[in-house]
Scaffold this motif. Structure first.
Motif, short mmCIF file in Angstrom:
data_model
loop_
_atom_site.label_atom_id
_atom_site.label_comp_id
_atom_site.label_asym_id
_atom_site.label_seq_id
_atom_site.Cartn_x
_atom_site.Cartn_y
_atom_site.Cartn_z
N ASP A 13 -13.88 10.84 13.12
CA ASP A 13 -12.84 10.12 12.39
C ASP A 13 -13.21 9.91 10.93
O ASP A 13 -12.37 10.03 10.03
N LYS A 43 -12.93 13.26 9.14
CA LYS A 43 -11.53 13.65 8.98
C LYS A 43 -10.87 12.86 7.85
O LYS A 43 -10.13 13.41 7.03
N ALA A 44 -11.16 11.55 7.80
CA ALA A 44 -10.59 10.71 6.73
C ALA A 44 -11.09 11.17 5.36
O ALA A 44 -10.33 11.19 4.39
N THR A 73 -8.55 13.24 2.10
CA THR A 73 -8.36 12.75 0.74
C THR A 73 -9.23 13.50 -0.28
O THR A 73 -9.18 13.20 -1.47
#
Length: 556
Positions: A161, A164-165, A169
């Motif tokens: 997670d 991925k975050a 961005t």
């Protein structure tokens, strides 16, 4: 052998690799990690993990220099064998470059200027110093203790997670672009001498595909902009499967996929199954949907013949011909590929792959990450009155479009803005063959060498065959190619620096495909110039949202 490494006649990588081979513990603390460096170190780290060595990496995300694909590559290659963390201390600046490698009662510590990148480890002028635990116990103790403190108390674990975050961005920083341009000749040399390997977003997609199958997923969709390398992605992902089907809607696409898979799977037997050619006994087939969807050809293959099925241009998958092929086979995994899942008829293609969008990278994200070049969009007012153009079956009538677009005043407008805005190599998309030929004649007669290219592929009336036209454009013998739909897919002209839209946009998919013809990276190419002649035609108001990567059909 000197402990001082200056990067003139000696580099860090050979020393580091040797120390990793002896190590039972590997601790790396660097300001950033690049994909090239991760790819370089991964094989040695993998061997160390197999020996039971512990692997730890602490890196930074300040200024977004660390590439997500580098971390995905390490995660994919090493899995849980490596504990990766982002520095999260209160002091924002994080610039260490040190490698601590314990081996029994001794240890090697390399401290200096090298982050984890190929250039820093192999051919850059980087200064590093090696010290050993046996000779400098106090120095080793301080480095070791400080690493452990930072790793344990000033870090955030890089979970799925978290990564991925970060990836969602992440934008490629300008300083990385400058460094890449300087390294480009060397990187091209490495690529030419080595077999194809996954790059950038392909690494991320492969990670999620592998994860999805581990969770029992049998169908999935990858959405990626034109130019990201979806065919190569499919070839890499297919390596774990014995029998493969690649389904395309044009023979040329099937033939190009054949070449890509041949480079990635040199040991496989590859064959074509198209209207012109039907090979037998191949392990990997490249078929056109027009041929394979016919009952007499589907019967040649049992439902379980293929372990892995790739459906290219998956936005077509709702069509009856595609559904006959998809419904016939029962592969272990089905992969759909598309640049845009948007359909004009609102048919749901997601349901065909059980609503599993495994990986998605938009046009905007691809540009932000440096996978494609940015573009400047010039919307030019077009006085053509499309209210006078008839519509049949939801589309403008070609004969009416020709009458309105193949006119001197319209051609004057196009030439004026071409001379003001365009670069050296331009592709202009026209409404019809007659429109393309008219524009080629008009430009040539006004001193701009141009040709029309269309499906007739004759060599009369100023029209060149497509391959010859592309070669002439690249050599600078002509400045503009005017085409209809023949350049939508399967043709790459990386040096193209200008795209002109001389007809109304009626299909979002085609618009993005045509835009994508000019977005591929090329040495010396900084951006693409887009010249779009916008009139009062239907759907013109959807273009801003489309270019932003949004679904034009979504209501706000």
């Amino acid at each position: 052998m000197s402990n001082a490494i200056t990067g003139i006649s000696d580099h860090l990588e050979p020393r580091l690799a040797s120390a990793i081979r002896r190590a039972d513990s590997v601790r790396l603390i660097v300001a950033f990690v690049m994909e090239s460096g991760a790819r370089l170190l991964a094989p040695e780290l993998k061997l160390a993990a197999h020996r039971g060595a512990t692997l730890k990496l602490l890196t930074g995300r300040y200024l977004s220099v660390t590439e997500p694909s580098a971390l995905y590559h390490l995660m994919r290659e090493l899995g849980s064998a490596i504990d990766m963390r982002f520095y999260s201390g209160s002091v924002q600046a994080f610039h260490p470059k040190a490698y601590i490698l314990d081996s029994g009662d001794d240890a090697d510590v390399f401290v200096g200027s090298s982050n984890v990148s190929r250039s820093a480890l192999t051919d850059g002028v980087e200064w590093n110093y090696r010290l050993t635990k046996a000779e400098h116990p106090d120095d080793y103790a301080k480095f070791s203790a400080t690493f452990d403190t930072l790793f344990d108390t000033c870090s955030e674990q890089i979970t799925q997670d978290v990564l991925k975050a970060y990836a969602l961005t992440w934008k490629r920083p300008a300083l990385v672009r400058v460094a890449e341009e300087a390294e480009a000749p060397l990187q091209r040399g490495y690529a030419a001498a080595a077999p194809p390997e996954p790059r950038g977003a392909q690494i991320e997609a492969l990670h999620y595909l592998q994860q999805a199958r581990a969770e029992g997923v049998e169908k999935g969709l990858v959405v990626a902009a034109t130019g990201v390398g979806k065919t190569h992605l499919a070839a890499f992902d297919s390596l774990g499967f014995r029998s493969v089907l690649f389904l395309a809607h044009r023979q040329e696409i099937a033939e190009q996929a054949h070449k890509v898979f041949a480079s990635v799977r040199p040991g496989s037997t590859l064959g074509l199954y198209t209207g012109e050619r039907k090979d037998q006994g191949a392990g990997v087939f490249f078929a056109t949907v027009q041929t394979l969807s016919r009952p007499e050809h589907l019967e040649v293959f049992t439902p379980d013949y293929f372990d892995y099925v790739v459906v290219d241009e998956f936005h077509h998958a709702a069509a009856d011909s595609y559904r006959r092929v998809i419904d016939h086979f029962r592969p272990r995994f089905l992969l759909g590929l598309t640049a845009t899942p948007f359909r004009m008829d609102n048919k749901d293609i997601f349901a065909i792959c059980d609503d599993n969008v495994i990986y998605e990278i938009s046009l905007k994200q691809s540009i932000d990450r440096g996978l494609l070049v940015p573009f400047t969009y010039n919307a030019v007012y077009d006085p053509t009155d499309y209210n006078d153009v008839r519509i049949a079956n939801g589309y403008y009538v070609i004969e009416d479009l020709e009458a309105h677009l193949a006119q001197t005043n319209r051609a004057d407008l196009v030439l004026e803005h071409y001379l003001r805005l365009a670069g050296r190599r331009t592709l202009g998309f026209c409404a019809s063959i007659k429109h393309a030929e008219y524009m080629a004649d008009y430009f040539s007669s006004h001193g701009v060498p141009a040709t029309a290219v269309h499906s007739h592929q004759s060599q009369v009336d100023g029209t060149l065959r497509r391959d010859a036209a592309v070669a002439a454009l690249e050599r600078g013998e002509i400045r503009v190619i005017f085409a209809v739909d023949i350049f939508n897919e399967g043709v790459d002209i990386p040096s193209l620096d200008t795209v002109m839209f001389l007809r109304p946009t009626e299909s979002y998919v085609i618009f993005l495909q045509q835009l994508g013809r000019g977005l591929r990276k090329h040495p010396g190419k900084r951006r693409l110039t887009v010249i779009d002649f916008i009139g009062n035609y239907r759907r013109a108001h959807y273009l801003p949202r489309l270019l932003a990567g949004e679904n034009p059909w979504d209501e706000r």
